[in-house]
Motif scaffolding. Structure first.
Motif, PDB file in Angstrom:
ATOM      1  N   VAL A  33      38.732  56.115  46.998  1.00  0.00           N
ATOM      2  CA  VAL A  33      38.665  54.932  47.855  1.00  0.00           C
ATOM      3  C   VAL A  33      40.081  54.557  48.298  1.00  0.00           C
ATOM      4  N   ILE A  34      40.251  54.383  49.611  1.00  0.00           N
ATOM      5  CA  ILE A  34      41.507  53.892  50.161  1.00  0.00           C
ATOM      6  C   ILE A  34      41.246  52.493  50.720  1.00  0.00           C
ATOM      7  N   ASP A  35      41.886  51.503  50.155  1.00  0.00           N
ATOM      8  CA  ASP A  35      41.760  50.129  50.631  1.00  0.00           C
ATOM      9  C   ASP A  35      42.873  49.871  51.644  1.00  0.00           C
ATOM     10  N   ALA A  36      42.502  49.871  52.934  1.00  0.00           N
ATOM     11  CA  ALA A  36      43.481  49.644  54.006  1.00  0.00           C
ATOM     12  C   ALA A  36      43.163  48.348  54.745  1.00  0.00           C
ATOM     13  N   THR A  37      42.659  47.362  54.011  1.00  0.00           N
ATOM     14  CA  THR A  37      42.322  46.079  54.606  1.00  0.00           C
ATOM     15  C   THR A  37      43.582  45.263  54.877  1.00  0.00           C
ATOM     16  N   HIS A  38      43.397  44.112  55.516  1.00  0.00           N
ATOM     17  CA  HIS A  38      44.505  43.213  55.835  1.00  0.00           C
ATOM     18  C   HIS A  38      45.172  42.735  54.542  1.00  0.00           C
ATOM     19  N   PRO A  39      46.497  42.569  54.533  1.00  0.00           N
ATOM     20  CA  PRO A  39      47.178  42.117  53.311  1.00  0.00           C
ATOM     21  C   PRO A  39      46.677  40.784  52.770  1.00  0.00           C
ATOM     22  N   PHE A  40      46.008  39.986  53.617  1.00  0.00           N
ATOM     23  CA  PHE A  40      45.477  38.703  53.167  1.00  0.00           C
ATOM     24  C   PHE A  40      43.992  38.774  52.788  1.00  0.00           C
ATOM     25  N   ALA A  41      43.384  39.965  52.858  1.00  0.00           N
ATOM     26  CA  ALA A  41      41.976  40.125  52.478  1.00  0.00           C
ATOM     27  C   ALA A  41      41.883  40.313  50.969  1.00  0.00           C
ATOM     28  N   ILE A  42      42.353  39.308  50.251  1.00  0.00           N
ATOM     29  CA  ILE A  42      42.537  39.415  48.807  1.00  0.00           C
ATOM     30  C   ILE A  42      41.224  39.626  48.058  1.00  0.00           C
ATOM     31  N   LYS A  43      40.138  38.984  48.517  1.00  0.00           N
ATOM     32  CA  LYS A  43      38.856  39.101  47.822  1.00  0.00           C
ATOM     33  C   LYS A  43      38.316  40.520  47.904  1.00  0.00           C
ATOM     34  N   ILE A  44      38.453  41.140  49.075  1.00  0.00           N
ATOM     35  CA  ILE A  44      37.978  42.521  49.243  1.00  0.00           C
ATOM     36  C   ILE A  44      38.780  43.465  48.361  1.00  0.00           C
ATOM     37  N   THR A  45      40.095  43.287  48.347  1.00  0.00           N
ATOM     38  CA  THR A  45      40.952  44.163  47.544  1.00  0.00           C
ATOM     39  C   THR A  45      40.663  44.007  46.058  1.00  0.00           C
ATOM     40  N   GLU A  46      40.510  42.774  45.591  1.00  0.00           N
ATOM     41  CA  GLU A  46      40.212  42.534  44.172  1.00  0.00           C
ATOM     42  C   GLU A  46      38.877  43.160  43.794  1.00  0.00           C
ATOM     43  N   ARG A  47      37.877  42.982  44.639  1.00  0.00           N
ATOM     44  CA  ARG A  47      36.556  43.561  44.345  1.00  0.00           C
ATOM     45  C   ARG A  47      36.635  45.082  44.300  1.00  0.00           C
ATOM     46  N   THR A  48      37.352  45.665  45.266  1.00  0.00           N
ATOM     47  CA  THR A  48      37.475  47.115  45.320  1.00  0.00           C
ATOM     48  C   THR A  48      38.151  47.657  44.067  1.00  0.00           C
ATOM     49  N   LEU A  49      39.243  47.013  43.653  1.00  0.00           N
ATOM     50  CA  LEU A  49      39.949  47.444  42.449  1.00  0.00           C
ATOM     51  C   LEU A  49      39.056  47.348  41.220  1.00  0.00           C
ATOM     52  N   ASN A  50      38.325  46.246  41.090  1.00  0.00           N
ATOM     53  CA  ASN A  50      37.465  46.047  39.929  1.00  0.00           C
ATOM     54  C   ASN A  50      36.355  47.089  39.848  1.00  0.00           C
ATOM     55  N   ILE A  51      35.680  47.311  40.969  1.00  0.00           N
ATOM     56  CA  ILE A  51      34.532  48.226  40.955  1.00  0.00           C
ATOM     57  C   ILE A  51      34.989  49.675  40.817  1.00  0.00           C
ATOM     58  N   CYS A  52      36.092  50.029  41.443  1.00  0.00           N
ATOM     59  CA  CYS A  52      36.602  51.401  41.287  1.00  0.00           C
ATOM     60  C   CYS A  52      37.046  51.651  39.850  1.00  0.00           C
ATOM     61  N   SER A  53      37.599  50.621  39.207  1.00  0.00           N
ATOM     62  CA  SER A  53      37.980  50.750  37.806  1.00  0.00           C
ATOM     63  C   SER A  53      36.753  50.961  36.928  1.00  0.00           C
ATOM     64  N   GLU A  54      35.693  50.190  37.209  1.00  0.00           N
ATOM     65  CA  GLU A  54      34.458  50.305  36.431  1.00  0.00           C
ATOM     66  C   GLU A  54      33.809  51.677  36.602  1.00  0.00           C
ATOM     67  N   THR A  55      33.835  52.193  37.825  1.00  0.00           N
ATOM     68  CA  THR A  55      33.140  53.442  38.139  1.00  0.00           C
ATOM     69  C   THR A  55      34.039  54.670  38.031  1.00  0.00           C
ATOM     70  N   MET A  56      35.293  54.461  37.627  1.00  0.00           N
ATOM     71  CA  MET A  56      36.242  55.551  37.418  1.00  0.00           C
ATOM     72  C   MET A  56      36.519  56.326  38.714  1.00  0.00           C
ATOM     73  N   ILE A  57      36.538  55.623  39.841  1.00  0.00           N
ATOM     74  CA  ILE A  57      36.861  56.249  41.119  1.00  0.00           C
ATOM     75  C   ILE A  57      38.322  55.948  41.443  1.00  0.00           C
ATOM     76  N   PRO A  58      39.156  56.955  41.685  1.00  0.00           N
ATOM     77  CA  PRO A  58      40.552  56.703  42.056  1.00  0.00           C
ATOM     78  C   PRO A  58      40.636  55.815  43.299  1.00  0.00           C
ATOM     79  N   CYS A  59      41.516  54.830  43.248  1.00  0.00           N
ATOM     80  CA  CYS A  59      41.623  53.868  44.335  1.00  0.00           C
ATOM     81  C   CYS A  59      43.091  53.638  44.689  1.00  0.00           C
ATOM     82  N   LEU A  60      43.363  53.522  45.965  1.00  0.00           N
ATOM     83  CA  LEU A  60      44.724  53.290  46.438  1.00  0.00           C
ATOM     84  C   LEU A  60      44.711  52.194  47.496  1.00  0.00           C
TER      85      LEU A  60
END
Length: 211
Positions: A33-60
């Motif tokens: 997963v590559i998170d290329a959202t807006h720097p102020f899209a904090i909720k999307i980034t936090e959710r992405t980091l959390n779920i990728c961590s849970e599912t063991m998917i590399p995230c950047l």
């Protein structure tokens, strides 16, 4: 609302919350997963980091470098759009480059003329007594920004520190016109893999594939 066409499969819209995003990652068999959202899209980034961590998917996360003031720039850094609104003097002519979602935070401005720029045509009536939406899609030239600010008689610019080159001309124009800028600091996320450019992201993907 009208994204450019890409040469790969695309999906537009939300996922239906956390569970919807988990289900989509699983159904599509996503490896990275590559998170290329807006720097102020904090909720999307936090959710992405959390779920990728849970599912063991590399995230950047790809996060553009923030803007920094140059010699002679009159910038005042603030923590939020609400603080920015509190710093604006009554009677000012304000150019908001913070998006329509933040308009509610500037409802307390008294005696000000407010211009809010957005990419798409508005679906709603401008919420303030004095002012209007300015519709335009970046990039804008410095010359165009200077002429726009002069035409509107803007005396203060309010900006989110999103970084990047396409939106920087408005800051160069403010510098040329000796116009004060209220710069809203970007939220910080102190975890996760992070790079500042697409080239670095592609290098990171290559390393993942090799491993």
């Amino acid at each position: 609302r009208d994204p450019k066409r890409l040469s790969c499969e695309t999906r537009v819209g939300g996922f239906g919350g956390d569970e919807g995003f988990r289900d989509w990652l699983k159904s599509k068999k996503i490896d990275v997963v590559i998170d290329a959202t807006h720097p102020f899209a904090i909720k999307i980034t936090e959710r992405t980091l959390n779920i990728c961590s849970e599912t063991m998917i590399p995230c950047l996360s790809v996060v553009r470098e923030p803007w920094v003031p140059g010699p002679g720039d009159e910038w005042l850094e603030v923590d939020s759009s609400t603080e920015a609104a509190n710093r604006i003097k009554s009677g000012s002519t304000v150019f908001l480059a913070t998006g329509r979602q933040t308009l509610v935070d500037f409802g307390s401005l008294e005696g000000c003329y407010v211009f809010c720029r957005q990419i798409d045509e508005p679906n709603e009536i401008f919420p303030f007594k004095h002012g209007k939406f300015i519709v335009g899609r970046p990039p804008f030239s410095v010359e165009n920004e200077i002429n726009l600010f002069k035409q509107l008689k803007v005396d203060i610019l309010v900006v989110k520190n999103s970084g990047g080159s396409s939106s920087f001309p408005k800051l160069a124009a403010a510098s040329f016109l000796k116009m004060p800028v209220l710069m809203i600091k970007r939220p910080e996320i102190g975890r996760g893999n992070r790079v500042n450019s697409i080239a670095e992201a592609l290098d990171w993907i290559d390393k993942i594939e090799k491993n």
